[in-house]
Design an enzyme around this catalytic site. Sequence first.
Site, PDB file in Angstrom:
ATOM      1  N   LYS C  79       8.148  -4.512  -7.939  1.00 11.51           N
ATOM      2  CA  LYS C  79       7.012  -4.296  -6.925  1.00 11.51           C
ATOM      3  C   LYS C  79       5.588  -3.995  -7.506  1.00 11.51           C
ATOM      4  CE  LYS C  79       6.540  -1.487  -2.618  1.00 11.51           C
ATOM      5  NZ  LYS C  79       7.143  -0.253  -1.736  1.00 11.51           N
ATOM      6  N   SER C 154       7.611  -1.116   3.119  1.00  7.57           N
ATOM      7  CA  SER C 154       6.509  -1.779   2.494  1.00  7.57           C
ATOM      8  C   SER C 154       6.995  -2.802   1.144  1.00  7.57           C
ATOM      9  CB  SER C 154       5.657  -0.756   1.777  1.00  7.57           C
ATOM     10  OG  SER C 154       6.442   0.073   0.840  1.00  7.57           O
ATOM     11  N   SER C 178      11.051   2.257   2.864  1.00  7.95           N
ATOM     12  CA  SER C 178      10.238   1.008   2.154  1.00  7.95           C
ATOM     13  C   SER C 178      11.285  -0.089   1.446  1.00  7.95           C
ATOM     14  CB  SER C 178       9.141   1.354   1.303  1.00  7.95           C
ATOM     15  OG  SER C 178       8.018   1.734   2.242  1.00  7.95           O
TER      16      SER C 178
END
Lengths: 97, 477, 492
Positions: C79, C154, C178
């Site tokens: 990420k 997310s 997330s």
Amino acid sequence: MREEVSVEEVRHVAELARLAFSEAELRVLAGEFTRILQAFAKLNEVDTTGVPPTAHILEVKNRLRADRVRPSLPRAEALQNAAAVKDGSFVAPPVME
Amino acid sequence: MNFEAVIGLEVHAELATETKIFCACSTKYGAEPNTQTCPVCLGLPGTLPVLNEKVVEYCLRAGLALNCRIADYSKLDRKNYFYPDLPKAYQISQYDLPLCRDGFLRLAGGKTVRITRIHIEEDAGKLIHSPEGERYSLVDYNRAGVPLIEIVTAPDLTTPEEAVEFLEQLRRILLYLGISDCKMEEGSLRCDANISLKPAGTERLGTKTELKNINSFKALGRALAYEIERQAELLAEGQTVKQETRKWEEAKQRTLPMRSKEETEDYRYFPEPDLVPIELDRSYVAAIAATLPELPAARKRRLIEEYHLPAYDADRLTAAKPLADFFEAVLRHYFNPKAASNFIMGELFRLMGEAGMAPEELTVNPAHLADLLKRIDEGEISLTLGKTIFEKVFRTGASPEEVIKAEGIRQISDPVWLRTVVTEVLKENPQSVGDYLNGKVQALQFLVGQVMRKTKGQANPQVVKDMLAAELARLHF
Amino acid sequence: MELCDLTLHEIKDLFARKEVLPSMVLEAVAGRIREVEKSLGAYLALDLDTAFTAARAADARFQAGKALGTLDGIPVAIKDNLCQAGKETTCASRILQGFVPPYTATAVQKLLDQGAVIIGRTNMDEFAMGSSTENSAVKPAKNPWDPRRVPGGSSGGSAVAVAAGEAIVALGSDTGGSIRQPAAFCGVTGLKPTYGLVSRYGLVAFASSFDQIGPIAKDAEDCALLLAAIAGFDPLDATSVRGEPVDYRQELDRELTGCKIGLPREYFGAGLDDEVRRIIMTAVEQLEELGARVVELSLKLTEYALPVYYLISSAEASSNLARYDGIRYGRAAADRAELAAYYTKTRTEGFGPEVKRRIMLGTYALSAGYYEAYYQKAQQVRTLICREFAEAFRAVDAIVTPTSPTLPFRLGERLADPLAMYLSDVCTVPVNIAGLPAISIPCGFVRGLPVGMQIIGRPFAEGTILNIAHQFQKVTAYHRARPNGAERGEQK
Ligand SMILES: [Mg+2]
Ligand SMILES: [Zn+2]
């Protein structure tokens, strides 16, 4: 908790947060805040008298480090991400005093 | 109407740790800009603080020395404000649960000044302000993250003199504890003052102003005196004092209002989620208490009682720990407290002053001074000569013995040699001898002078005098 | 099935049998990226050259019989809020454009030390604030099962990359769901570890008391492997916990007989999509067949979790994001004439609307006069929520809920209404509030859209929830379904 969040309050908070909004945006934010905080006012239903606040879910305490020097960054690397650099220092807007 | 000043101090002292409070960068003073930084103290995204154990220990040392209550449970908090010298835009400090609180410091006159709290926090970086006309300033983060303790007093001080004495006493204590080098000129000791006036005798507190940029003890006294006068005038004219932060201008010797960092001072303190709480168990605190050195006040008292020194001597000798240590070390080799005290306050302080030597830089071997004092007391050398020899000892580190040899100084209290000189002088000055024998006692002084000249002042005048008197007595019969 | 659709453990077996080399796996992954990345937007940055160099180095190690660790030669996506020295790290925000960290996050370093092949940095909601990856300042990611729908957020990019075979496994971060919610939306398995199990050092902070890094993979076994690789005490993170390293894989094969699972009423009430409820209940029956004892229970404070979460996380965020001032790094305003104006311009230009909204909300909650009413109150209720979970876990070993109350929604559907968007996290935020471990696993499909089941465990009981997930996956095929049509599983 409050019923209405005024445009003035939002403006003040924006100043604290170093953010700028147009008058229109401020009005929208005031509306959103009012709705969000009204929804959040739900918390008042919970009796929290004598309840300690939780800042940490961990039991961990006293996490300390030994006072031993390790090498710092080479200055070039410390400065590499700065928008402006001069004489080995970061450049900021002028500050008097 | 006349006013009383109500003064409180807020003192920041940089702790003499090896590394910063939350990272392993060195804290050494005076390095090239931004050469002592790392991702943590630059506040780079993703970095986390880890508390330096020495910072807690040093703060507790200060707290214990200043008679504080040590917290069982303490935590760190974030103080949020924007400023270029503050990398994370928040300072990690302590808000409602400082490590130490409710202490006091007693001034020489016996007055007690309450210490409200002592907490740990991180220092900010250094801003090099815009040179005239330039539209920028420069930031050096070497100092960002250097550990500080903030010591806050109650508004117990009433005069500039008291405030200065408090700060001097406090500095002495921190130096004795070895937790800060307390150099105001380098900013490792900083002092802000809150001051308000109230009509003499009343309890009604006036509006206070906060004084910043105080860079020396003298400046503290001057700034407070100036502010007292300024506020008194306002009040006398029936005007009101504005609650504000004012800056001491050393050059112009005046205070001026300062623009505050935050237009709206709302620091939004909240518990630092990246650090866990501190829980101090009693045994740990006791262990630190056990390592505290004897503090200046106590040591001064002891010097007076144990060695019967005048308060003045004791005070000067305990001004810095290395001096008091040196004094007592000398006594361990040769015990004549007053002589040692005189010699140190006279000769040693003079030489140190000339050399611009700080107490902690003192290198003289106490055994050498002891040896010298002994030789003087035993009349082997005169005090004057002792001083000359000591100057060499001070500069070269050689022992008195070595200096005496090197300088070819004779063992002048050696009676055989001295007697020959005395006999010479008596021969060469029949006139004076006659005068003396005819009752002109002061002639003896002249003869002593002659001997001293011949021995280039190396003889001990008392010894000479006795010897002459004895010789003349023999001639008399 | 192509190599890129296989799991980490399947590929390791192929490596072990010398049938496949790391560079071949990377070839497959790179091929898939060429096919689908344009339409899915899983990545913000790809680093295939470096990846191939690393893969070939891994090849050599395998040929020499000197493989490094669990992840040697495995293509991993990370990420974009995890710092890696020399790699631009932006958190999908304009304000971090061009920021190249001089240091590497502990979790990422552990991957590198074990020979993982990092292929790129995945798309996300700006600063991990969002539930749809629509708050990415660069581009939205698309759900591989239906590109008109969001992949969740997310960590949307990481979930998409794993689901679509653009990576074998990926790292995400989970502050309020997330990892789990995008895993559910994309039909993959995602685990949010106990707060303190994985070092946060190098994870760009959103809400420090909630953030955790965790694995997103194709099944529980892969999550076990990846978690074991990144877990453990880190002296650089004062909130990371000391503990013996656990081989989670050892825990997977225990039978579920005697295992007590709780179903909290409050998670199955109003607001829960009927079809999602039906699928979850079927999955629960499946768990019973596996020998688990399922009991109903009540977590009365659940309805307060959302305000508690949004007040505390926004407050922490308002402080964590204050450092973006254009002086030390990141995007800066052009005009440096006046300090306050410079800050304001830099931040106003640099942050997107949702990030600004949270900064404002958090600043408000902390500001003079409101601290007690909002922040403090939320922290007290947080205490009660923690106690309620602790109480529940005295009766059960795990708690099962839907991961998301709804199916993946359409792009743009909830952007207009922040409160509606916040509701996407209603099942996941309580877990972060109490710092518990939880895993989301695929447990069925509705009209071709995956549904995720959340299994919550006691603190540091990752072994238990992985065990339950693995036992479930041994008798189901949902986790083997691939959006590209490959073996979709008859459940569909
Ligand atoms: Mg301070
Ligand atoms: Zn540092």
